[in-house]
Design an enzyme around this catalytic site. Structure first.
Site, PDB file in Angstrom:
ATOM      1  N   ASP A 106       8.927   9.641  -4.742  1.00  0.00           N
ATOM      2  CA  ASP A 106       8.345   8.237  -4.190  1.00  0.00           C
ATOM      3  C   ASP A 106       7.072   8.097  -4.919  1.00  0.00           C
ATOM      4  O   ASP A 106       6.007   7.797  -4.170  1.00  0.00           O
ATOM      5  CB  ASP A 106       8.472   8.235  -2.739  1.00  0.00           C
ATOM      6  CG  ASP A 106       9.652   8.235  -1.834  1.00  0.00           C
ATOM      7  OD1 ASP A 106      10.642   7.928  -2.946  1.00  0.00           O
ATOM      8  OD2 ASP A 106       9.728   8.456  -0.848  1.00  0.00           O
ATOM      9  N   HIS A 130      16.035   7.529  -6.114  1.00  0.00           N
ATOM     10  CA  HIS A 130      17.440   8.215  -5.740  1.00  0.00           C
ATOM     11  C   HIS A 130      18.612   7.953  -6.865  1.00  0.00           C
ATOM     12  O   HIS A 130      19.161   8.810  -6.856  1.00  0.00           O
ATOM     13  CB  HIS A 130      18.048   7.353  -4.603  1.00  0.00           C
ATOM     14  CG  HIS A 130      17.178   7.502  -3.172  1.00  0.00           C
ATOM     15  ND1 HIS A 130      17.469   6.591  -2.052  1.00  0.00           N
ATOM     16  CD2 HIS A 130      15.895   7.929  -3.062  1.00  0.00           C
ATOM     17  CE1 HIS A 130      16.569   6.917  -1.165  1.00  0.00           C
ATOM     18  NE2 HIS A 130      15.777   7.543  -1.772  1.00  0.00           N
ATOM     19  N   HIS A 161      10.505   0.866   9.226  1.00  0.00           N
ATOM     20  CA  HIS A 161      11.588   1.574  10.213  1.00  0.00           C
ATOM     21  C   HIS A 161      10.908   1.198  11.761  1.00  0.00           C
ATOM     22  O   HIS A 161       9.547   1.134  11.868  1.00  0.00           O
ATOM     23  CB  HIS A 161      11.571   2.855  10.088  1.00  0.00           C
ATOM     24  CG  HIS A 161      11.978   3.474   8.677  1.00  0.00           C
ATOM     25  ND1 HIS A 161      11.159   3.689   7.751  1.00  0.00           N
ATOM     26  CD2 HIS A 161      12.913   3.867   8.366  1.00  0.00           C
ATOM     27  CE1 HIS A 161      11.618   4.079   6.737  1.00  0.00           C
ATOM     28  NE2 HIS A 161      12.934   4.137   6.911  1.00  0.00           N
ATOM     29  N   ASP A 163       7.858   3.352  12.494  1.00  0.00           N
ATOM     30  CA  ASP A 163       6.693   3.305  11.745  1.00  0.00           C
ATOM     31  C   ASP A 163       5.637   2.359  12.502  1.00  0.00           C
ATOM     32  O   ASP A 163       4.607   2.500  12.341  1.00  0.00           O
ATOM     33  CB  ASP A 163       7.134   2.434  10.533  1.00  0.00           C
ATOM     34  CG  ASP A 163       7.888   2.966   9.656  1.00  0.00           C
ATOM     35  OD1 ASP A 163       8.264   4.307   9.875  1.00  0.00           O
ATOM     36  OD2 ASP A 163       8.427   2.384   8.874  1.00  0.00           O
ATOM     37  N   GLU A 219      21.763   1.916   1.373  1.00  0.00           N
ATOM     38  CA  GLU A 219      20.816   2.538   0.412  1.00  0.00           C
ATOM     39  C   GLU A 219      21.417   3.820  -0.118  1.00  0.00           C
ATOM     40  O   GLU A 219      21.341   4.784   0.809  1.00  0.00           O
ATOM     41  CB  GLU A 219      19.607   2.388   0.735  1.00  0.00           C
ATOM     42  CG  GLU A 219      18.361   3.315  -0.032  1.00  0.00           C
ATOM     43  CD  GLU A 219      17.135   3.204   0.404  1.00  0.00           C
ATOM     44  OE1 GLU A 219      16.589   2.265   1.419  1.00  0.00           O
ATOM     45  OE2 GLU A 219      16.184   4.247   0.046  1.00  0.00           O
ATOM     46  N   ASP A 248      12.369  13.954  -4.274  1.00  0.00           N
ATOM     47  CA  ASP A 248      12.340  12.408  -4.103  1.00  0.00           C
ATOM     48  C   ASP A 248      10.902  12.361  -4.014  1.00  0.00           C
ATOM     49  O   ASP A 248      10.159  12.370  -2.890  1.00  0.00           O
ATOM     50  CB  ASP A 248      12.968  11.971  -2.667  1.00  0.00           C
ATOM     51  CG  ASP A 248      13.083  10.485  -2.485  1.00  0.00           C
ATOM     52  OD1 ASP A 248      12.741   9.870  -3.551  1.00  0.00           O
ATOM     53  OD2 ASP A 248      13.276  10.091  -1.312  1.00  0.00           O
ATOM     54  N   ASP A 295       8.681   1.370  -2.140  1.00  0.00           N
ATOM     55  CA  ASP A 295       8.948   2.633  -1.405  1.00  0.00           C
ATOM     56  C   ASP A 295       8.332   3.637  -1.958  1.00  0.00           C
ATOM     57  O   ASP A 295       8.971   4.544  -2.656  1.00  0.00           O
ATOM     58  CB  ASP A 295      10.418   2.774  -1.419  1.00  0.00           C
ATOM     59  CG  ASP A 295      10.899   4.071  -0.116  1.00  0.00           C
ATOM     60  OD1 ASP A 295      10.045   4.662   0.201  1.00  0.00           O
ATOM     61  OD2 ASP A 295      12.121   4.022   0.260  1.00  0.00           O
ATOM     62  N   ASP A 311      14.246  -0.600  -4.011  1.00  0.00           N
ATOM     63  CA  ASP A 311      13.374  -0.091  -3.493  1.00  0.00           C
ATOM     64  C   ASP A 311      12.809   0.613  -4.762  1.00  0.00           C
ATOM     65  O   ASP A 311      13.171   1.578  -5.525  1.00  0.00           O
ATOM     66  CB  ASP A 311      13.715   1.270  -2.790  1.00  0.00           C
ATOM     67  CG  ASP A 311      13.714   0.763  -1.387  1.00  0.00           C
ATOM     68  OD1 ASP A 311      13.455  -0.170  -1.111  1.00  0.00           O
ATOM     69  OD2 ASP A 311      13.973   1.754  -0.673  1.00  0.00           O
TER      70      ASP A 311
END
Ligand code: XLS
Ligand code: CA
Ligand code: CA
Length: 439
Positions: free
Chosen positions: A309, A271, A101, A104, A232, A307, A339, A296
């Site tokens: 991750d 997700h 992003h 980031d 996404e 989430d 991700d 991802d």
């Protein structure tokens, strides 16, 4: 040049008998599986936000991570150190792609102008490091959700100034993605959703979301950026209801706004499960609709409703995911982007290596298992057989669109003593276990 991870040399393939925790046991980039190398199939990518930015912060505590740039204080110095560390990490890990992003990679500063200048400075460093290492950009995106200005959304904000600001950010992020030769551009709906319908004009918000995506596509054409555009899906977090709930919702949205030719889907495993689906379900639905674009690669926790991750280590899931991906003919120009973040308690830099190794090995194993399933054709044969009533007689007429309710009713009047075959679910689950365990 500074070395950020001196404790790790290049991580190499040592085979399944190796007990070296800093080696691959399954991921051999050069191993050919079904006519392509593992590297070509898997197209692994590092997520900049988790691996370089994430510090273990959660709702109950500040960052726990110990990182090689902790002694720096100037935000641009930190951004530069992270850029060099990122490429050292990817090179050592043999990860050929990364995703980021805008926020980031460079500090936002006090104005959009300052932010864009900072981005340009870091992107120049990226360009150099990409040329030196051969590492490529899988996708870029803009973070339109962290800063308080996005509290009511970005393109779905009730405030038109936020819509305009968001457009400026996507314009810049897309230009940088193009400059770095990015192969895709991702739109994840951040805060594009709502908390309560009592204050929400849903119709206008959806129209504006579509307008924003259309403008982005038009701008891509204008600057000749040919990367694949990806949406996404995610059902909740941060908003209670996200407009891009799941693959089916996004498909309906794209179709109703005439955007279906311009966007594919980036499916995140965690997700999918948050939406009450399996990862495989989302991949299958996207695949059969011709819109499976990228992945991802992570996993959630079955006992937690958010989430998380986590790094993907569940081979049952990676095998079924790779099965869908192989049947899709691969993901190119998409890839498998980790991700995923290390747990708050895995706070040492070396944990980043262990985590990516675990994920890469799990997908490499999944790939080999899936290829064996496809080569044997055992499951496909079963499925073909299960639907064979549509290949002759009345079934064939149905799929050829040759009959309507009248003809079918006439047929049913004469054929109302029906016999069904077993779905054999448990038998098939045992077949799947055979492939999983014998690889
Ligand atoms: C958040 C999303 C996000 C996207 C990119 O849940 O996964 O990280 O992948 O904005
Ligand atoms: Ca994601
Ligand atoms: Ca996520």
């Amino acid at each position: 040049m500074a070395v950020y991870f001196p404790e790790v040399d290049k991580v190499k393939f040592e085979g399944r008998t190796s007990t070296n925790p800093l080696a691959f046991r399954y991921y051999d980039p050069e191993q050919v599986v079904g006519g392509k190398t593992m590297e070509e199939h898997l197209r692994f990518s590092m997520a900049y936000w988790h691996t370089l930015v994430g510090d273990g912060t959660d709702m109950f505590g500040t960052g726990s991570a110990v990182r090689p740039w902790d002694n720096l204080s100037d935000p641009m110095d930190i951004a530069k150190a992270k850029a060099y560390a990122a490429f050292e990490f990817m090179e050592k890990m043999q990860i050929p792609y990364f995703c980021f992003h805008d926020v980031d990679i460079a500090p936002e500063g006090d104005s959009l102008k300052e932010f864009f200048n900072n981005l340009d400075e870091i992107v120049a460093i990226f360009k150099e490091l990409m040329a030196q290492t051969g590492i490529k950009l899988l996708w870029g995106t803009s973070n339109l959700f962290s800063h308080p200005r996005f509290m009511h959304g970005a393109s779905t904000s009730p405030n038109a100034d936020v819509f305009a600001y968001s457009a400026a950010r996507v314009k810049k992020a897309m230009e940088l993605t193009k400059e770095l030769g990015g192969e895709n551009y991702v739109f994840w709906g951040g805060r594009e959703g709502y908390e309560t319908l009592l204050n929400t004009n849903m119709g206008l918000e959806l129209d504006n979301l579509a307008r924003f995506l259309r403008m982005s596509k038009e701008y891509a054409k204008e600057i000749d950026f040919n990367g694949q555009f990806l949406i996404e899906p995610k059902p909740k977090e941060p908003t209670k209801h996200q407009y891009d709930f799941d693959v089916a919702t996004v498909l309906g949205f794209l179709n109703s706004y005439g955007l279906e030719k311009d966007f594919k889907i980036n499916i995140e495993a965690n997700h999918a499960t948050l939406a009450g689906h399996t990862f495989q379900h989302e991949l299958r639905l996207a695949r059969v609709n011709g819109i499976l674009g990228s992945v991802d690669a992570n996993q959630g926790d079955e006992l937690l409703g958010w989430d998380t991750d986590q790094f993907p280590t569940n081979i049952y899931t990676t095998a079924l995911a790779m099965y869908e991906i192989l049947l899709n003919g691969g993901l190119t120009p998409g890839g498998l982007n980790f991700d995923a973040k290390v747990r708050r308690g895995s706070h040492e830099a070396i944990d980043l290596f262990y985590a990516h190794i675990a994920g890469m090995d799990a997908f490499a194993q999944g790939l080999v298992i899936a290829q064996r399933m496809i080569d044997s054709g055992e499951l496909e044969k079963f499925v073909d057989e299960r639907y064979k009533s549509y290949t002759t007689g009345i079934g064939q007429k149905i799929v050829n669109n040759e009959v309507g309710l009248k003809e079918l009713s006439e047929y049913a009047m004469e054929n109302d003593q029906i016999t069904n075959s077993s779905g054999r679910q448990e038998y098939l689950e045992a077949v799947l276990n055979r492939y999983l365990l014998e690889s």
